[in-house]
Design a protein around this motif. Structure first.
Motif, PDB file in Angstrom:
ATOM      1  N   GLY A   1       1.643   1.252   6.602  1.00 46.24           N
ATOM      2  CA  GLY A   1       2.054   0.925   5.061  1.00 46.24           C
ATOM      3  C   GLY A   1       2.090  -0.508   4.524  1.00 46.24           C
TER       4      GLY A   1
ATOM      5  N   MET B   1       4.721  -2.240   4.532  1.00 49.55           N
ATOM      6  CA  MET B   1       5.669  -3.110   5.504  1.00 49.55           C
ATOM      7  C   MET B   1       4.667  -3.544   6.965  1.00 49.55           C
ATOM      8  SD  MET B   1       9.217  -3.704   5.960  1.00 49.55           S
ATOM      9  CE  MET B   1      10.295  -2.254   5.726  1.00 49.55           C
TER      10      MET B   1
ATOM     11  N   ILE C   1      -1.202   0.592  13.960  1.00 47.93           N
ATOM     12  CA  ILE C   1      -1.918   1.882  14.242  1.00 47.93           C
ATOM     13  C   ILE C   1      -1.012   2.764  12.971  1.00 47.93           C
ATOM     14  CG2 ILE C   1      -1.641   3.594  16.257  1.00 47.93           C
ATOM     15  CD1 ILE C   1      -0.573   1.176  17.917  1.00 47.93           C
TER      16      ILE C   1
ATOM     17  N   HIS D   1      -1.195   6.498  11.205  1.00 44.11           N
ATOM     18  CA  HIS D   1      -1.291   7.903  11.147  1.00 44.11           C
ATOM     19  C   HIS D   1      -2.457   8.569  10.355  1.00 44.11           C
ATOM     20  CE1 HIS D   1       0.823  12.085  11.564  1.00 44.11           C
ATOM     21  NE2 HIS D   1      -0.496  12.404  11.839  1.00 44.11           N
ATOM     22  N   ALA D   2      -2.266   7.992   9.101  1.00 45.06           N
ATOM     23  CA  ALA D   2      -3.288   8.692   8.007  1.00 45.06           C
ATOM     24  C   ALA D   2      -4.514   7.965   8.351  1.00 45.06           C
ATOM     25  CB  ALA D   2      -2.943   8.330   6.506  1.00 45.06           C
TER      26      ALA D   2
ATOM     27  N   GLY E   1      -1.869   1.712   3.721  1.00 39.69           N
ATOM     28  CA  GLY E   1      -1.399   1.966   2.255  1.00 39.69           C
ATOM     29  C   GLY E   1      -0.148   2.524   2.097  1.00 39.69           C
ATOM     30  N   GLY E   2       0.186   3.584   3.387  1.00 43.17           N
ATOM     31  CA  GLY E   2       1.428   4.668   3.011  1.00 43.17           C
ATOM     32  C   GLY E   2       1.671   5.122   1.581  1.00 43.17           C
TER      33      GLY E   2
ATOM     34  N   THR F   1       1.999   3.255  -0.880  1.00 39.65           N
ATOM     35  CA  THR F   1       1.357   2.564  -2.030  1.00 39.65           C
ATOM     36  C   THR F   1      -0.231   2.931  -1.835  1.00 39.65           C
ATOM     37  OG1 THR F   1       0.536   0.785  -0.507  1.00 39.65           O
ATOM     38  CG2 THR F   1       2.975   0.690  -1.774  1.00 39.65           C
TER      39      THR F   1
ATOM     40  N   PRO G   1       9.411   6.051   9.255  1.00 43.36           N
ATOM     41  CA  PRO G   1      10.718   6.344   8.748  1.00 43.36           C
ATOM     42  C   PRO G   1      11.656   6.857  10.196  1.00 43.36           C
ATOM     43  CG  PRO G   1       9.186   7.775   7.649  1.00 43.36           C
ATOM     44  CD  PRO G   1       8.525   6.680   8.507  1.00 43.36           C
TER      45      PRO G   1
ATOM     46  N   VAL H   1      10.778   9.866  12.167  1.00 41.61           N
ATOM     47  CA  VAL H   1       9.666   9.485  13.372  1.00 41.61           C
ATOM     48  C   VAL H   1      10.213   8.803  14.474  1.00 41.61           C
ATOM     49  CG1 VAL H   1       7.377   8.196  13.513  1.00 41.61           C
ATOM     50  CG2 VAL H   1       7.900   9.557  11.351  1.00 41.61           C
TER      51      VAL H   1
ATOM     52  N   THR I   1      12.486   0.834   5.762  1.00 45.69           N
ATOM     53  CA  THR I   1      13.047   0.700   4.421  1.00 45.69           C
ATOM     54  C   THR I   1      14.580   1.475   4.578  1.00 45.69           C
ATOM     55  OG1 THR I   1      11.902   3.029   3.721  1.00 45.69           O
ATOM     56  CG2 THR I   1      11.002   0.825   3.060  1.00 45.69           C
TER      57      THR I   1
ATOM     58  N   LEU J   1      14.801   0.595  -3.211  1.00 42.57           N
ATOM     59  CA  LEU J   1      13.635   0.795  -2.292  1.00 42.57           C
ATOM     60  C   LEU J   1      12.362   0.075  -3.350  1.00 42.57           C
ATOM     61  CD1 LEU J   1      11.639   2.112  -0.205  1.00 42.57           C
ATOM     62  CD2 LEU J   1      11.226   4.068  -1.820  1.00 42.57           C
TER      63      LEU J   1
ATOM     64  N   ASN K   1       8.893  -2.988  -3.297  1.00 41.52           N
ATOM     65  CA  ASN K   1       7.938  -3.719  -2.437  1.00 41.52           C
ATOM     66  C   ASN K   1       8.391  -5.129  -2.312  1.00 41.52           C
ATOM     67  OD1 ASN K   1       6.692  -1.553  -1.830  1.00 41.52           O
ATOM     68  ND2 ASN K   1       5.072  -1.767  -3.352  1.00 41.52           N
TER      69      ASN K   1
HETATM   70  C1  LIG Z   1       7.065   7.561  -6.584  1.00 43.97           C
HETATM   71  C2  LIG Z   1       7.270   6.279  -6.007  1.00 43.97           C
HETATM   72  C3  LIG Z   1       7.246   5.102  -7.121  1.00 43.97           C
HETATM   73  C4  LIG Z   1       7.455   3.726  -6.422  1.00 43.97           C
HETATM   74  N1  LIG Z   1       7.676   2.877  -7.415  1.00 43.97           N
HETATM   75  C5  LIG Z   1       7.586   1.604  -7.004  1.00 43.97           C
HETATM   76  C6  LIG Z   1       7.691   0.652  -7.939  1.00 43.97           C
HETATM   77  O1  LIG Z   1       7.232   0.640  -9.295  1.00 43.97           O
HETATM   78  N2  LIG Z   1       7.671  -0.771  -7.493  1.00 43.97           N
HETATM   79  C7  LIG Z   1       8.112  -0.979  -6.130  1.00 43.97           C
HETATM   80  O2  LIG Z   1       8.060  -2.194  -5.761  1.00 43.97           O
HETATM   81  N3  LIG Z   1       8.047  -0.052  -5.108  1.00 43.97           N
HETATM   82  C8  LIG Z   1       8.166   1.288  -5.579  1.00 43.97           C
HETATM   83  N4  LIG Z   1       7.941   2.239  -4.584  1.00 43.97           N
HETATM   84  C9  LIG Z   1       8.359   2.006  -3.202  1.00 43.97           C
HETATM   85  C10 LIG Z   1       6.949   1.687  -2.388  1.00 43.97           C
HETATM   86  O3  LIG Z   1       6.152   2.425  -2.414  1.00 43.97           O
HETATM   87  C11 LIG Z   1       7.564   1.295  -0.912  1.00 43.97           C
HETATM   88  O4  LIG Z   1       8.590   0.361  -1.011  1.00 43.97           O
HETATM   89  C12 LIG Z   1       6.691   1.079   0.111  1.00 43.97           C
HETATM   90  O5  LIG Z   1       5.543   1.776  -0.119  1.00 43.97           O
HETATM   91  C13 LIG Z   1       7.314   1.012   1.460  1.00 43.97           C
HETATM   92  O6  LIG Z   1       6.226   1.003   2.283  1.00 43.97           O
HETATM   93  P1  LIG Z   1       6.463   1.032   3.922  1.00 43.97           P
HETATM   94  O7  LIG Z   1       5.206   0.412   4.602  1.00 43.97           O
HETATM   95  O8  LIG Z   1       7.995   0.624   4.399  1.00 43.97           O
HETATM   96  O9  LIG Z   1       6.854   2.457   4.127  1.00 43.97           O
HETATM   97  P2  LIG Z   1       5.387   3.473   4.142  1.00 43.97           P
HETATM   98  O10 LIG Z   1       4.476   3.261   2.877  1.00 43.97           O
HETATM   99  O11 LIG Z   1       6.181   5.030   4.143  1.00 43.97           O
HETATM  100  O12 LIG Z   1       4.471   3.488   5.264  1.00 43.97           O
HETATM  101  C14 LIG Z   1       4.923   3.832   6.829  1.00 43.97           C
HETATM  102  C15 LIG Z   1       3.642   4.354   7.337  1.00 43.97           C
HETATM  103  O13 LIG Z   1       3.807   4.631   8.749  1.00 43.97           O
HETATM  104  C16 LIG Z   1       2.927   5.522   9.049  1.00 43.97           C
HETATM  105  N5  LIG Z   1       3.445   6.665  10.039  1.00 43.97           N
HETATM  106  C17 LIG Z   1       4.392   7.406  10.090  1.00 43.97           C
HETATM  107  N6  LIG Z   1       4.479   7.878  11.101  1.00 43.97           N
HETATM  108  C18 LIG Z   1       3.623   7.501  12.140  1.00 43.97           C
HETATM  109  C19 LIG Z   1       3.093   7.521  13.450  1.00 43.97           C
HETATM  110  N7  LIG Z   1       4.012   8.527  14.367  1.00 43.97           N
HETATM  111  N8  LIG Z   1       2.188   6.755  13.988  1.00 43.97           N
HETATM  112  C20 LIG Z   1       1.571   6.042  13.098  1.00 43.97           C
HETATM  113  N9  LIG Z   1       1.754   5.624  11.885  1.00 43.97           N
HETATM  114  C21 LIG Z   1       2.693   6.543  11.240  1.00 43.97           C
HETATM  115  C22 LIG Z   1       2.730   6.508   7.654  1.00 43.97           C
HETATM  116  O14 LIG Z   1       1.520   7.282   7.649  1.00 43.97           O
HETATM  117  C23 LIG Z   1       2.908   5.324   6.756  1.00 43.97           C
HETATM  118  O15 LIG Z   1       1.606   4.785   6.184  1.00 43.97           O
HETATM  119  C24 LIG Z   1       7.739   3.421  -5.116  1.00 43.97           C
HETATM  120  C25 LIG Z   1       7.450   4.910  -4.234  1.00 43.97           C
HETATM  121  C26 LIG Z   1       7.252   5.983  -4.659  1.00 43.97           C
HETATM  122  C27 LIG Z   1       7.103   7.132  -3.619  1.00 43.97           C
END
Ligand SMILES: Cc1cc2nc3c(=O)[nH]c(=O)nc-3n(C[C@H](O)[C@H](O)[C@H](O)COP(=O)(O)OP(=O)(O)OC[C@H]3O[C@@H](n4cnc5c(N)ncnc54)[C@H](O)[C@@H]3O)c2cc1C
Length: 449
Positions: free
Chosen positions: A20, A22, A40, A42-43, A47-48, A50, A263, A266, A417, A425, A427
């Protein structure tokens, strides 16, 4: 091109669980610093939350995302990636739907004319915003519920007519268990979107949406020697004397350091509980998440002129109307208009897994009730997307439930997060957390040389 600054002797082999924002930002920073990184994911793509979706031929963010002018960490990242000039800003408008009427609350004058509240309550609301923006000691708010704090600061009328419907919309009935830190951080962020001189809201996006940010990051990371493995879930992380062993779908890999961005549920599955800084398994209080169901209407004409319509009406099945085409010009979306309709639910709520048809029907009906002039023949497509682990619920004493960045093994780290104990929450926080991690990591590496 990004500078490589770490010398070969101190370069580490680093595994990152999760691609994602992060994980990808971490990979970008560490690869640019000379480390050998492997992401690494999963999907089937990075992008997760995003990531993108194909909306009837228009590729755009699966979930709505906007950038605030105050998002300096995120804008800094775009600058590093050479994408700052791709940022586009628009003056945006906010609506409020209550008692079957839509009101504009996009300027101070409109807010003063807002018929729902008495003048006294409006003054108290203004005071709440100002007061919240001056609070720095968030810890003092952690053991008071949102509702208790709002009743004290904003008054009962504001709570009943405004805050409670909004909290219900954002958090469902769980709002009763959420601490005042949630509303304090929410107010702080929303008001930073207003231009100080004009009190007008401005929001932005990057040309091509987050898909273009992710492809740029992929190119920069691999250009700096990194590897990105998709379609590859991590099943287990084990610490050994020679390194941290990561067992994933395709193979077993060994790293000097591993950073998990997935998260908490996981983490519980892949990391031995004894290594985490808090007991996430035995404790009767763990991190709970909200999930989201997001219906997207692709239409010939815009449904609303607002970027966001907040809804204080429990009979409407979604919690807001997000008029994405009021931020992203339709030149970017082949002339089509995208409107996102989110509904946040506890990730354990069975409703989240109801059928797409159920949500399509209920949400289109809700739009027709809110906008009686809406013509259904304008609809080009209806899409239902969902994510189960989105937003950690900031319950009372939340910061004590969260796993820390450092685990009991100095080579294994957690960065996700759930650790946003005093922020919403978003970006900008994600990039801020990575920046802090990166600085600490460099300092520790320098100290151990
Ligand atoms: C509806 C919605 C609206 C939003 N609007 C905004 C906005 O307007 N502005 C803003 O700044 N933010 C917004 N956000 C928040 C933003 O999307 C998040 O802050 C950001 O995507 C978090 O990124 P991350 O990498 O921490 O988490 P995630 O995107 O959840 O990434 C985690 C990744 O880990 C992977 N993963 C999980 N388990 C495993 C495993 N066992 N092995 C390998 N990979 C694994 C997942 O597939 C995923 O890709 C919004 C979110 C949502 C849902």
């Amino acid at each position: 091109m990004v500078l490589v600054t770490t010398d070969l002797m101190s370069a580490k082999n680093i595994g990152i669980v999760g691609g994602g924002l992060m994980g990808m930002t971490l990979a970008h920073k560490l690869a640019a610093d000379g480390h050998r990184v492997t992401v690494i994911e999963h999907a089937d793509r990075t992008g997760g939350l995003t990531t993108w979706h194909d909306f009837d031929g228009v590729i755009w963010d699966r979930f709505y995302h906007v950038i605030l002018p105050s998002d300096q960490n995120l804008i800094g990242l775009l600058d590093e990636l050479g994408m700052k000039d791709d940022l586009q800003w628009r003056r945006t408008y906010t609506g409020f739907y209550v008692d079957e009427k839509l009101h504009s609350i996009s300027s101070n004058v409109e807010f003063l004319k807002f018929p729902l509240l008495s003048l006294i309550s409006k003054v108290r609301l203004g005071f709440t915003m100002l007061y919240a923006s001056r609070i720095n000691n968030w810890k003092a708010l952690e053991n008071t519920t949102c509702e208790q704090w709002l009743r004290r600061v904003s008054g009962n009328e504001n709570v009943e007519k405004l805050w409670k419907p909004l909290l219900l919309a954002k958090l469902g009935p769980s709002y009763k268990r959420v601490s005042a830190v949630f509303i304090w951080s929410y107010i702080k962020r929303m008001f930073s979107a207003r231009d100080k001189s004009a009190s007008a809201e401005h929001l932005g996006h990057v040309k091509g949406g987050y898909q273009s940010i992710m492809s740029r990051m992929e190119a920069v990371i691999t250009g700096n020697g990194g590897t990105i493995l998709t379609n590859n879930a991590v099943r287990e992380v084990v610490t050994t004397e020679s390194g941290i062993s990561v067992s994933c779908d395709s193979e077993d890999l060994v790293f000097d350091h591993v950073i998990c961005t997935s998260p908490v549920n996981v983490l519980q599955k892949i990391i031995p509980a004894s290594l985490l800084s808090v007991d996430t398994v035995q404790s009767d209080r763990g991190v709970e998440y909200l999930g989201v169901v997001c219906v997207v209407l692709v239409t010939k004409k815009p449904i609303t002129r607002y970027y966001v319509v907040n809804i204080a009406d429990e009979t409407i099945p979604f919690t807001g109307v997000i008029g994405m085409s009021n931020v992203v010009d339709t030149e970017n979306t082949s002339g089509k208009n995208l409107t996102y309709l989110p509904r946040y639910l506890l990730s354990t709520d069975e409703e989240i897994s109801k059928s797409d048809e159920y949500f399509k029907e209920a949400f289109v009906d809700g739009i027709k009730r809110m906008f009686p002039d809406f013509d259904e023949s304008d609809i080009i497509g209806v899409h239902v997307n969902r994510a189960i682990k989105v937003q950690p619920l900031q319950v009372l004493g939340y910061s004590e439930l969260v796993p820390g960045v450092q685990t009991k093994d100095p080579r294994l780290h957690v960065l996700n997060t759930s650790q946003f104990v005093n922020a919403t929450l978003n970006n900008n926080e994600v990039v801020g957390a990575v920046n802090k991690f990166y600085t600490d990591f460099r300092q520790r590496a320098a100290g151990s040389e």
